[in-house]
Design a protein around this motif. Structure first.
Motif, PDB file in Angstrom:
ATOM      1  N   CYS A 208       0.840  -1.191   0.000  1.00 35.40           N
ATOM      2  CA  CYS A 208       0.000   0.000   0.000  1.00 35.40           C
ATOM      3  C   CYS A 208       0.879   1.247   0.000  1.00 35.40           C
ATOM      4  CB  CYS A 208      -0.901  -0.005   1.234  1.00 35.40           C
ATOM      5  SG  CYS A 208      -1.889   1.482   1.405  1.00 35.40           S
ATOM      6  N   PRO A 209       0.617   2.196  -0.894  1.00 35.16           N
ATOM      7  CA  PRO A 209       1.434   3.409  -0.923  1.00 35.16           C
ATOM      8  C   PRO A 209       1.457   4.161   0.397  1.00 35.16           C
ATOM      9  CG  PRO A 209       0.044   3.292  -2.863  1.00 35.16           C
ATOM     10  CD  PRO A 209      -0.377   2.165  -1.948  1.00 35.16           C
ATOM     11  N   SER A 210       0.435   4.011   1.229  1.00 35.71           N
ATOM     12  CA  SER A 210       0.416   4.759   2.483  1.00 35.71           C
ATOM     13  C   SER A 210       1.566   4.368   3.402  1.00 35.71           C
ATOM     14  CB  SER A 210      -0.918   4.554   3.200  1.00 35.71           C
ATOM     15  OG  SER A 210      -1.090   3.194   3.523  1.00 35.71           O
ATOM     16  N   SER A 211       2.106   3.168   3.235  1.00 35.87           N
ATOM     17  CA  SER A 211       3.183   2.735   4.131  1.00 35.87           C
ATOM     18  C   SER A 211       4.504   3.428   3.823  1.00 35.87           C
ATOM     19  CB  SER A 211       3.346   1.222   4.070  1.00 35.87           C
ATOM     20  OG  SER A 211       3.730   0.824   2.767  1.00 35.87           O
ATOM     21  N   VAL A 212       4.690   3.936   2.613  1.00 33.06           N
ATOM     22  CA  VAL A 212       5.939   4.617   2.281  1.00 33.06           C
ATOM     23  C   VAL A 212       5.754   6.111   2.052  1.00 33.06           C
ATOM     24  CG1 VAL A 212       7.046   2.565   1.330  1.00 33.06           C
ATOM     25  CG2 VAL A 212       5.781   4.077  -0.180  1.00 33.06           C
ATOM     26  N   SER A 213       4.549   6.590   2.150  1.00 37.90           N
ATOM     27  CA  SER A 213       4.297   8.003   1.915  1.00 37.90           C
ATOM     28  C   SER A 213       4.980   8.862   2.980  1.00 37.90           C
ATOM     29  CB  SER A 213       2.792   8.287   1.926  1.00 37.90           C
ATOM     30  OG  SER A 213       2.570   9.675   1.790  1.00 37.90           O
ATOM     31  N   PRO A 214       5.701   9.889   2.558  1.00 35.27           N
ATOM     32  CA  PRO A 214       6.332  10.778   3.538  1.00 35.27           C
ATOM     33  C   PRO A 214       5.338  11.756   4.161  1.00 35.27           C
ATOM     34  CG  PRO A 214       6.804  11.539   1.329  1.00 35.27           C
ATOM     35  CD  PRO A 214       6.030  10.242   1.185  1.00 35.27           C
TER      36      PRO A 214
ATOM     37  N   ASP B  12       7.107   4.066  -7.298  1.00 36.95           N
ATOM     38  CA  ASP B  12       8.424   3.516  -7.655  1.00 36.95           C
ATOM     39  C   ASP B  12       9.554   4.370  -7.096  1.00 36.95           C
ATOM     40  OD1 ASP B  12       7.269   1.371  -8.998  1.00 36.95           O
ATOM     41  OD2 ASP B  12       7.283   2.417 -10.935  1.00 36.95           O
ATOM     42  N   GLU B  13       9.417   5.675  -7.182  1.00 39.20           N
ATOM     43  CA  GLU B  13      10.453   6.571  -6.666  1.00 39.20           C
ATOM     44  C   GLU B  13      10.572   6.455  -5.143  1.00 39.20           C
ATOM     45  OE1 GLU B  13      10.030  10.626  -8.836  1.00 39.20           O
ATOM     46  OE2 GLU B  13       8.163   9.484  -9.102  1.00 39.20           O
ATOM     47  N   LEU B  14       9.447   6.357  -4.463  1.00 41.95           N
ATOM     48  CA  LEU B  14       9.462   6.232  -3.011  1.00 41.95           C
ATOM     49  C   LEU B  14      10.108   4.915  -2.574  1.00 41.95           C
ATOM     50  CD1 LEU B  14       5.885   7.598  -2.263  1.00 41.95           C
ATOM     51  CD2 LEU B  14       8.042   8.680  -1.586  1.00 41.95           C
ATOM     52  N   VAL B  15       9.752   3.829  -3.242  1.00 45.64           N
ATOM     53  CA  VAL B  15      10.330   2.524  -2.906  1.00 45.64           C
ATOM     54  C   VAL B  15      11.830   2.536  -3.185  1.00 45.64           C
ATOM     55  CG1 VAL B  15      10.372   0.071  -3.543  1.00 45.64           C
ATOM     56  CG2 VAL B  15       8.191   1.236  -3.171  1.00 45.64           C
TER      57      VAL B  15
ATOM     58  N   ALA C 258      13.855   5.078  -3.138  1.00 48.70           N
ATOM     59  CA  ALA C 258      14.505   5.898  -2.111  1.00 48.70           C
ATOM     60  C   ALA C 258      14.615   5.132  -0.793  1.00 48.70           C
ATOM     61  CB  ALA C 258      13.730   7.199  -1.909  1.00 48.70           C
ATOM     62  N   HIS C 259      13.554   4.418  -0.408  1.00 45.50           N
ATOM     63  CA  HIS C 259      13.590   3.632   0.831  1.00 45.50           C
ATOM     64  C   HIS C 259      14.631   2.525   0.737  1.00 45.50           C
ATOM     65  CE1 HIS C 259      10.218   4.907   3.498  1.00 45.50           C
ATOM     66  NE2 HIS C 259       9.916   5.585   2.418  1.00 45.50           N
ATOM     67  N   GLU C 260      14.678   1.848  -0.406  1.00 43.06           N
ATOM     68  CA  GLU C 260      15.653   0.767  -0.585  1.00 43.06           C
ATOM     69  C   GLU C 260      17.079   1.300  -0.569  1.00 43.06           C
ATOM     70  OE1 GLU C 260      14.455  -1.307  -4.128  1.00 43.06           O
ATOM     71  OE2 GLU C 260      12.775  -2.276  -3.100  1.00 43.06           O
ATOM     72  N   ALA C 261      17.323   2.438  -1.197  1.00 42.01           N
ATOM     73  CA  ALA C 261      18.660   3.038  -1.204  1.00 42.01           C
ATOM     74  C   ALA C 261      19.082   3.433   0.209  1.00 42.01           C
ATOM     75  CB  ALA C 261      18.691   4.252  -2.139  1.00 42.01           C
ATOM     76  N   ALA C 262      18.179   4.020   0.959  1.00 41.94           N
ATOM     77  CA  ALA C 262      18.496   4.411   2.342  1.00 41.94           C
ATOM     78  C   ALA C 262      18.768   3.185   3.195  1.00 41.94           C
ATOM     79  CB  ALA C 262      17.350   5.237   2.931  1.00 41.94           C
ATOM     80  N   TYR C 263      17.974   2.141   3.011  1.00 43.39           N
ATOM     81  CA  TYR C 263      18.163   0.901   3.767  1.00 43.39           C
ATOM     82  C   TYR C 263      19.522   0.285   3.429  1.00 43.39           C
ATOM     83  CZ  TYR C 263      17.612  -3.939   5.249  1.00 43.39           C
ATOM     84  OH  TYR C 263      17.806  -5.163   5.825  1.00 43.39           O
ATOM     85  N   GLN C 264      19.847   0.251   2.153  1.00 46.96           N
ATOM     86  CA  GLN C 264      21.127  -0.320   1.718  1.00 46.96           C
ATOM     87  C   GLN C 264      22.291   0.498   2.275  1.00 46.96           C
ATOM     88  OE1 GLN C 264      21.339  -3.224   0.235  1.00 46.96           O
ATOM     89  NE2 GLN C 264      23.551  -3.145   0.312  1.00 46.96           N
ATOM     90  N   ALA C 265      22.194   1.810   2.241  1.00 42.23           N
ATOM     91  CA  ALA C 265      23.260   2.669   2.766  1.00 42.23           C
ATOM     92  C   ALA C 265      23.449   2.438   4.265  1.00 42.23           C
ATOM     93  CB  ALA C 265      22.933   4.133   2.490  1.00 42.23           C
ATOM     94  N   THR C 266      22.350   2.264   4.990  1.00 41.00           N
ATOM     95  CA  THR C 266      22.426   1.995   6.422  1.00 41.00           C
ATOM     96  C   THR C 266      23.102   0.662   6.679  1.00 41.00           C
ATOM     97  OG1 THR C 266      20.431   3.268   6.806  1.00 41.00           O
ATOM     98  CG2 THR C 266      21.059   1.737   8.542  1.00 41.00           C
ATOM     99  N   ARG C 267      22.747  -0.347   5.922  1.00 37.67           N
ATOM    100  CA  ARG C 267      23.353  -1.685   6.076  1.00 37.67           C
ATOM    101  C   ARG C 267      24.853  -1.629   5.786  1.00 37.67           C
ATOM    102  NH1 ARG C 267      21.206  -6.437   3.170  1.00 37.67           N
ATOM    103  NH2 ARG C 267      22.471  -7.462   4.719  1.00 37.67           N
TER     104      ARG C 267
END
Length: 129
Positions: free
Chosen positions: A14-20, A106-109, A111-120
């Motif tokens: 659901c888009p609401s889970s990644v919406s800023p 797609d852009e939100l996902v 961005a979330h994946e990139a941030a998660y990867q950078a944190t890891r």
């Protein structure tokens, strides 16, 4: 008899889970959407909001009530929550935010994946002094 809330109303995709964009706390916008069709009991809200703990749901409901967005009605050993006119006035902005998140999904996902990867990556190699 009212129509039950669908269990997958807010599935993991659901888009609401990644919406800023947030209305109140993390769950407030979703609670307001659940109440759009009329009053609901706590147990009914738990169906659609299956990922929220009972404690967090209770805290969110109390916060929305304090803000004047929902009302709480006790009847016979049951409690129902409903949108107030003020809460109902948020349905349009929430729908717009959901549409925006869906359009930019797609852009939100990404961005979330990139941030998660950078944190890891940053936590995989401890800093040396």
């Amino acid at each position: 008899m009212r129509t039950p809330l669908p269990a997958d109303m807010f599935d993991e995709l659901c888009p609401s889970s990644v919406s800023p964009i947030r209305f109140g706390d993390k769950w407030a916008g979703m609670i307001i959407r659940c109440l759009e069709g009329g009053p609901r009991r706590f147990s009914e809200l738990r169906v659609a909001l299956r990922n929220v703990t009972p404690k967090s749901l209770t805290q969110s409901l109390r916060s929305l009530e304090r803000s004047g967005l929902i009302s709480r009605h006790e009847q016979h050993r049951s409690v129902e929550y409903a949108l107030t006119p003020l809460g109902r006035s948020l349905l349009g902005p929430i729908a717009a935010a959901c549409a925006w998140a869906e359009e930019h999904w797609d852009e939100l996902v990404d961005a979330h994946e990139a941030a998660y990867q950078a944190t890891r990556e940053s936590s995989a190699y401890p800093a040396t002094a």
